[in-house]
Scaffold this active site. Structure first.
Site: not given
Ligand code: GLN
Length: 214
Positions: A89, A180, A182
């Site tokens: 992410c 995610h 995890e």
């Molecule tokens: N929206 C976050 C970003 O732009 C990422 C979201 C996440 O890691 N769950 O960094």
């Protein structure tokens, strides 16, 4: 974690989890369950001797702010270009070559374009079960304010997708997920990364005795 974990024999591995901000703790728990020693990384010197690193989800902008104090960004940049690294992410955003909405500095290690927060407010969090090329059937994917991968370069292998957009990808020593892993009940993605790390360690040229760490 309800999945049975497969602990594979071989030399012991130490994998770091960048712990400046975000969802780092659960990654460390999954690594432990897989028989790997995790190390929370808050300082550049804690990268020394690691076999691989996970950059967790969270807020990529906030992580960047922490990294840009001192020389952490540059040292980590060197690491991700040479050692196995898994970005989830926000971690995927930091590894990407091109970041949009808004444009943002990154390590530019993975040949992809990501759009941050691309799913809008209504759909910003979702749990999906999608097909994957990893063995074992569909993969549970927990998306939280997820980025969307809009372009992948020719070296990038797509392991799973969401709505036709790659969601789990690999390029050489790098693995990235827009979700995610995890938080799912499935350690297959971490196991895949651990196997990548093990293979990289086993095939790396041995450092001469007493060689200074660089
Ligand atoms: N929206 C976050 C970003 O732009 C990422 C979201 C996440 O890691 N769950 O960094």
């Amino acid at each position: 974690m309800t999945t049975r974990h497969q602990i594979k024999p071989g030399q012991p591995l130490t994998i770091g989890v960048l712990a400046l901000q975000g969802a780092y703790d659960v990654h460390a728990e999954v690594l432990t369950a897989l028989g790997v020693t995790p190390r929370l990384v808050r300082l550049p010197a804690q990268l020394d001797g690691l076999d691989g690193l996970i950059i967790p989800g969270g807020e990529s902008t906030t992580m960047l702010k922490f990294l840009e104090r001192g020389d952490f960004f540059d040292i980590l940049n060197e690491f991700v270009h040479h050692k196995p690294t898994f970005g989830t992410c926000a971690g995927c955003i930091l590894l990407a070559k091109d970041v949009s909405r808004p444009e943002q500095k990154s390590f530019a290690a993975l040949d992809i374009t990501v759009e941050r927060n691309a799913y809008g407010r209504q759909n910003d969090s979702a749990i999906l079960h999608e097909p994957t090329t990893l063995p074992g059937g569909p993969l549970e994917m927990v998306f939280i304010r997820a980025p969307r991968i809009d372009r992948v370069g020719p070296e990038v292998e797509v392991l799973a997708s969401r709505d036709g957009h790659p969601a789990l990808i690999r390029q050489g020593n790098l693995l990235a997920a827009t979700f995610h892993p995890e938080l799912g009940h499935d350690a297959r993605v971490h196991q895949f990364f651990v196997d990548m790390v093990r293979k990289a360690k086993e095939t790396a040229p041995r450092e001469p005795e007493g060689a200074a760490a660089v």
